[in-house]
Design an enzyme around this catalytic site. Structure first.
Site: not given
Ligand code: UD1
Length: 343
Positions: A85, A129, A154, A158
């Site tokens: 991990f 991931s 990042y 991966k």
């Molecule tokens: C990202 C990575 C993933 C990684 C994970 C761990 C990519 C595509 N994905 O996931 O591989 O394992 O981070 O850190 O790089 N959002 C909001 N407001 C916020 C935060 C997030 O709207 O304050 C939205 C984002 O725009 C996204 C969704 O929530 O659409 C999920 O975001 P997040 O939890 O950061 O995860 P990923 O970006 O999907």
């Protein structure tokens, strides 16, 4: 695989690692944790102990340090399998510090493979991931979808790590890569969960901190995507379900007789949930008010990604147990608890 019950868990003091250690104990394994505590602290080690009532075997050090790693293999082995991990995982930080990400995430994997080889340990479960897919052409995405250009350093680490495993496995390794979608939630006991460093980047910790009044409001990144409600779609999976898949992956390798093999599995629920749906579900499940606004898109975000989990369901005899509502409730219960644990 050797008959030893010992499993080395690199990054075992982190969010997904710690939950997996609990499941390993529950399945009769003897996990040994290696962690440099650079992105974690002893809070989750204490949580593991409280849940399992077992002494946690813990080595503090860096997975890129070959001498240290060799000593752990000598003094705490023989290991039946390694769960790797240990890695940096912040997309934003990786853009600011790309070299640190390449050195740490790739260096630790190569060092680990070398030390495994020196010690005749073949079996490895690697934390990959869904970011390796970039924006897939089709959703749900299955394991044969091509890699698109990674959106961040990042993500690139991966992809490179998976390439290293593909190149190296035939020299005598038996490897499973698990491509996590979006792990969320916390242990139902409320003794383990995610501990973000500074302001959270990920959605669910940001939601729970906002609900707790630590953040003023949540910004939804983008309301104009080509999705049913304009917000991004993800595959949110309970962290305990992610953890149990690792135990199944160890058992899968045990049953295989090949001297070398490499298999990749999606680790998702198969259900795409939009950011807005998740927010509304959180409000419904917890009854807590959550101030939010819809803002600009976040650079590098994928519009829509969720898993086709058919391969993992069949080969690992694994399926998810927890719902999104469970995940959000557990995340909220953890948020309320975490401040007491840290103080
Ligand atoms: C990202 C990575 C993933 C990684 C994970 C761990 C990519 C595509 N994905 O996931 O591989 O394992 O981070 O850190 O790089 N959002 C909001 N407001 C916020 C935060 C997030 O709207 O304050 C939205 C984002 O725009 C996204 C969704 O929530 O659409 C999920 O975001 P997040 O939890 O950061 O995860 P990923 O970006 O999907």
């Amino acid at each position: 695989m050797s008959l030893s019950k010992k499993i080395l868990v690199t990054g075992g003091a982190g969010y997904i690692g710690a939950h997996t250690v609990v499941e390993l104990f529950a399945s009769g394994y003897e996990p040994v944790i290696l962690d440099d505590l650079s992105r974690s602290d002893r809070t989750l080690l204490n949580g593991i102990q409280e849940i399992t009532h077992r002494d946690v075997s813990f080595f503090e050090g860096d997975c890129c340090d070959k001498q240290f790693l060799s000593e752990v293999f000598k003094s705490a082995g023989p290991f039946a399998c390694i769960l790797h991990f240990a890695a940096y995982k912040s997309v934003g930080e990786s853009v600011e510090k790309p070299l640190e990400y390449y050195r740490n995430n790739i260096g630790s994997l190569v060092t680990l493979l070398e030390v495994m080889q020196d010690n005749n340990v073949r079996d490895l479960i690697f934390s990959s991931s869904c970011t390796v897919y970039g924006q897939p052409d089709h959703v749900p995405v299955n394991e044969s979808a091509p890699f698109k250009r990674a959106e961040s350093p990042y993500g690139a680490t991966k992809q490179v790590c998976e390439r290293i495993l593909e190149d190296a496995y035939s020299t005598g390794f038996r490897i499973v890569s698990l491509r996590y979608f979006n792990p969320i939630g916390a242990h139902p006991s409320t003794l383990l969960g995610e501990i973000p460093i500074g302001a959270p980047n990920n959605l669910v910790p940001y939601i729970t901190q906002t609900a707790a009044g630590i953040r003023e409001k949540l910004t939804v990144f983008g309301g104009d995507y080509d999705t049913h409600d304009g917000t991004c779609i993800r595959d949110f999976i309970h962290v305990v379900d992610v953890a149990t898949a690792h135990v199944k992956a160890i058992e899968y390798l045990k049953q295989r007789s090949e001297e070398s093999l490499y298999e990749v599995f999606n680790l998702g629920t198969g259900i795409g949930v939009s950011v807005m749906q998740l927010i509304k579900k959180f409000i419904r499940v917890t009854g807590i008010n959550l101030p939010y606004t819809v803002g600009a898109r976040r650079p590098g975000d994928i519009e829509k990604v969720f898993a086709d989990p058919a391969k993992v369901n069949k080969a690992l005899h694994w399926k998810v147990k927890y719902s999104i509502a469970d995940s959000l409730l557990h995340a909220w219960q953890w948020e309320k608890k975490i401040r007491d644990l840290k103080n």
